[in-house]
Design an enzyme around this catalytic site. Structure first.
Site, mmCIF file in Angstrom:
data_model
loop_
_atom_site.group_PDB
_atom_site.id
_atom_site.type_symbol
_atom_site.label_atom_id
_atom_site.label_comp_id
_atom_site.label_asym_id
_atom_site.label_seq_id
_atom_site.Cartn_x
_atom_site.Cartn_y
_atom_site.Cartn_z
ATOM 1 N N SER A 128 -55.264 13.120 -20.094
ATOM 2 C CA SER A 128 -55.739 11.669 -20.428
ATOM 3 C C SER A 128 -56.491 11.051 -19.180
ATOM 4 O O SER A 128 -56.411 11.556 -18.108
ATOM 5 C CB SER A 128 -54.229 10.828 -20.325
ATOM 6 N N TYR A 141 -46.413 8.966 -15.518
ATOM 7 C CA TYR A 141 -47.331 9.485 -16.478
ATOM 8 C C TYR A 141 -48.539 9.861 -15.862
ATOM 9 O O TYR A 141 -49.379 11.139 -16.232
ATOM 10 C CB TYR A 141 -47.404 8.450 -17.849
#
Length: 247
Positions: A128, A141
């Protein structure tokens, strides 16, 4: 034995579903997995597994080999995180986020390695843009995705040239949960306006990148991270400077 075999974690919805569909179009026998059964009733190649459990990871890889006889591509797609303030997030919460987004992909890649080595296959880790910029509210995350990128760079050296390992840094993507993730149409348009491509990505565009990285066309690409983020976001300081000058 099938001609080409792929495992896509979290492959029955969202970006994972687009990846699975594109790989099937390209001739792969695709097996997907997730913590719940496939709700479409049309996917007989879906295995229920919680990949945070190493024992279930091992059973999953064994099932893929039992069904397809080989493994050519592992796509570590499953992941995500609800928002949580770092100062108050519990140790248990952080542990589960790291387990899903980093430890599970590492364990699956380890277990898949001998099978991928036998076919000259590859691993594609879905990372990401959160791994590359500040991500307040999803710090654990972001850390996990950054770790996944670093892991790929290292094992690309350990496993080369037989097995290639790459990552895709995904930006904002339209899926069936777009509104729940990014807000209403006006909000999505505002987000898109701040991206060089002036829109969110289509899930199939991520799938095309996976197909490329898993193909012979990417035979000299390993240990790399491909940004599929529409050129990224316009730096906010430019707007601040512009507004300050106007005043």
């Amino acid at each position: 034995m099938v001609a080409k075999s792929a495992l896509v974690t979290g492959g029955n919805r969202g970006i994972g579903l687009a990846i699975s569909n594109r790989l099937r179009e390209a001739g792969y026998a695709v097996i997907t997995c997730g913590r719940s059964a496939d709700s479409s009733g049309q996917n007989d190649s879906h295995i229920v597994a919680d990949i945070r459990d190493p024992a279930q990871c091992a059973a999953l890889i064994d099932a893929v080999i039992a069904r397809n006889g080989r493994l050519d591509l592992l796509v570590n797609n499953a992941g995500g995180s609800p928002e949580a303030v770092a100062a108050t997030a519990s140790a248990r919460f952080t542990e589960r986020i790291i387990a899903l987004n980093l430890l599970a992909p590492i364990e699956l890649a380890r277990l898949a390695y001998p099978h991928l080595r036998a076919t000259g296959g590859s691993v594609v880790n879905i990372a990401s843009v959160s791994a590359q910029r500040a991500s307040p509210g999803t710090a654990a995350y972001a850390a996990a995705k950054a770790g996944l990128v670093a892991y790929g760079r290292s094992v690309a050296h350990e496993w080369g040239p037989e097995v290639r390992v790459n990552a895709i840094a995904v930006g904002y993507v339209e899926t069936e949960t777009t509104e729940a993730t990014y807000g209403d149409t006006a909000t999505q348009q505002a987000i898109g306006a701040n991206i060089a491509a002036r829109r969110l990505a289509h899930a199939r565009e991520i799938a095309e990148a996976v197909l490329f990285l898993g193909s012979d066309a990417a035979s000299y690409i390993t240990g790399s991270t491909l940004n599929v983020d529409g050129g990224g976001e316009r730096p906010p300081f430019l707007n601040i400077v512009k507004e300050a000058a106007a005043n």
